[in-house]
Enzyme design. Structure first.
Site, PDB file in Angstrom:
ATOM      1  N   GLY A  44      57.618  44.504  37.377  1.00 27.91           N
ATOM      2  CA  GLY A  44      56.578  45.492  37.585  1.00 27.91           C
ATOM      3  C   GLY A  44      56.630  46.184  38.928  1.00 27.91           C
ATOM      4  N   ASP A  45      57.651  45.899  39.748  1.00 32.43           N
ATOM      5  CA  ASP A  45      57.757  46.539  41.063  1.00 32.43           C
ATOM      6  C   ASP A  45      59.244  46.661  41.411  1.00 32.43           C
ATOM      7  OD1 ASP A  45      57.109  47.549  43.660  1.00 32.43           O
ATOM      8  OD2 ASP A  45      55.253  46.404  43.637  1.00 32.43           O
ATOM      9  N   ASP A  46      59.556  46.938  42.685  1.00 30.06           N
ATOM     10  CA  ASP A  46      60.939  47.159  43.092  1.00 30.06           C
ATOM     11  C   ASP A  46      61.836  46.013  42.628  1.00 30.06           C
ATOM     12  OD1 ASP A  46      59.868  49.357  44.409  1.00 30.06           O
ATOM     13  OD2 ASP A  46      59.952  48.424  46.386  1.00 30.06           O
TER      14      ASP A  46
END
Length: 439
Positions: A243-245
């Site tokens: 859900g992120d980098d």
């Protein structure tokens, strides 16, 4: 057991024989002199029995007997529910096929540890932070590997606390090593981390390869791998969908990172495949200790927010320099490349707004993308222009064939063979061959 480790070593040799660069030998895969099983210390893999005591007792035995050559802790097939535990030096944590180390969702049982000195507080909340599920501090020679067994953080209870604004302290990572050298993490699956999945901080000589990292696309702040104020890191042949980098290189936060003064350097990221609503590979935004000598190559991204994101902010100080990005393929991305000086928040009001970062010597070459909404944005700071930015052989097919320009300000460098045509700010003052010489 010896046969299994030999097989892992053989797979690395296959990459080498095929002419691919690898981390082979960078950190040796140790054959341990002794093997013990979690079952021998009361472990029960039924998914219901809490095994925190079994893990701690087995690791206590490894630490205090201190066998020459180290010890392998074997986790058999089964679901091993546990609270947080600490590893020790000269050990291998080996997850057999079908083994799942599953975190308890009883947040009250997670211990608090001190904030990192280069952050000055927890990343999300003031004060301390919850310990990672698997933690190590001040260690040497640690391996986590196996037959693609799983480490499951069961993070949804933490994600919900974050969404509801009820977090008392910063969420735990799935794996964190501090002040540790000679680390190998390979052939395991990490999933559903409460916060960042893997966080080597103040570490050196780290290999992370053949790892799969998974979390739902809407899970908050579930970065894949975040090397932080660390050196000599090799991240290769991994699949990450979170859900992120997917990977974010960091080095401390504002005045605390400046004071701690430990950069991230000598980092290789290659043959990464994955998907994220945020960045494929990022540098920042916490870069106050400095980031330099980073090589990013052979990256394949699908359905991603920003392909390559280099980010910092006023008040960060530090530097980002000598970053090379080559051979990146993107499919369905919101923005191909973003290099920006206005990203990220601050730990408190004590940061110095005059502590401006230096961004210099970034080379991006051989980058292709289709179904791209925006080609790129490069915005430096008026008080600290980004310099020697080189774009070469970059082609983005914009959705619908639209004419979408690059957006640039306070930047200098060169662009050659770039489609859509790069911004005029990159009409090189260094001469027409600057980019060719840079790559």
């Amino acid at each position: 057991m010896l046969l299994k480790l030999v097989t892992l070593f053989f797979l690395l040799l296959v990459h080498y024989a095929m002419g691919e660069e690898t981390c082979l030998g960078f950190v040796p895969m140790k054959m341990r002199a002794e093997t013990i099983s979690l079952v021998d210390y009361g472990g029960v893999g039924d998914g219901q029995t809490l095994n925190t005591k079994a893990f701690k007792e087995a690791i206590y035995r490894i630490e205090h007997l201190n066998r020459p050559g180290g010890t392998l802790l074997y986790v058999p097939a089964g679901v091993w529910l546990t609270g947080p535990f600490n590893l020790t030096s000269h050990m291998t944590l080996f997850l057999a096929k079908g083994a799942v180390i599953k975190a308890t969702q009883d947040a009250a049982s997670w211990p608090l540890i001190d904030p990192l000195p280069s952050y000055g507080r927890g990343r999300e909340k003031p004060g301390g932070r919850f310990s990672s599920l698997i933690h190590g501090d001040g260690l040497n020679d640690v391996i986590i590997t196996g037959e693609n067994g799983t480490i499951d953080g069961q993070g949804d209870v933490w994600w919900n606390m974050w969404r509801q604004g009820t977090l008392p302290f910063t969420r735990p990572h799935l794996l964190e090593f501090m002040h540790t050298s000679e680390i190998i993490i390979s052939n395991v699956v990490l999933q559903n981390s409460p916060f960042w999945n893997m966080h080597p901080v103040y570490c050196s000589n780290v290999v992370i390869n053949n790892v799969t990292i998974l979390a739902p696309r809407d899970s908050p702040n579930t970065d894949g791998i975040d090397p932080d104020s660390s050196s000599n890191i090799c991240i290769e042949d991994n699949y990450i969908s979170t859900g992120d980098d997917l990977v974010a290189v960091k080095s401390g936060w504002d005045e605390y990172g400046i004071a701690y003064g430990r950069p991230s350097s000598g980092i290789t990221i290659r043959r990464l495949t994955g998907s994220s609503p945020f960045a494929g590979v990022a540098v920042g935004s916490e870069t106050s200790g400095g980031v330099e000598n980073v090589s990013i190559e052979h990256i394949t991204l699908d359905n991603t927010g920003i392909g390559i994101h280099i980010k910092t902010n006023e008040g960060r100080g530090g530097y980002i320099r000598n970053i090379t990005v080559t051979n990146v393929n993107m499919h369905v991305v919101r923005m191909g490349i973003k290099i920006a000086g206005d990203v990220g928040d601050h730990p408190d009001e004590k940061f110095d707004p005059k502590a401006v970062p230096v961004v210099d010597g970034l080379t991006l070459k051989g980058i292709w993308g289709d179904n791209v909404q925006m080609p790129g944005l490069i915005h430096g700071l008026k008080s600290s222009s980004f310099t020697r930015i080189c774009l070469y052989d970059i082609k983005f097919e914009i959705v619908g064939g639209r004419e979408v320009p690059w957006k640039c300000a306070d930047v200098s460098g060169s662009a050659s063979d770039v489609e859509p045509l790069a911004c005029t700010e990159l009409a090189s003052p260094y001469g027409p061959n600057f980019c060719a010489n840079a790559v």
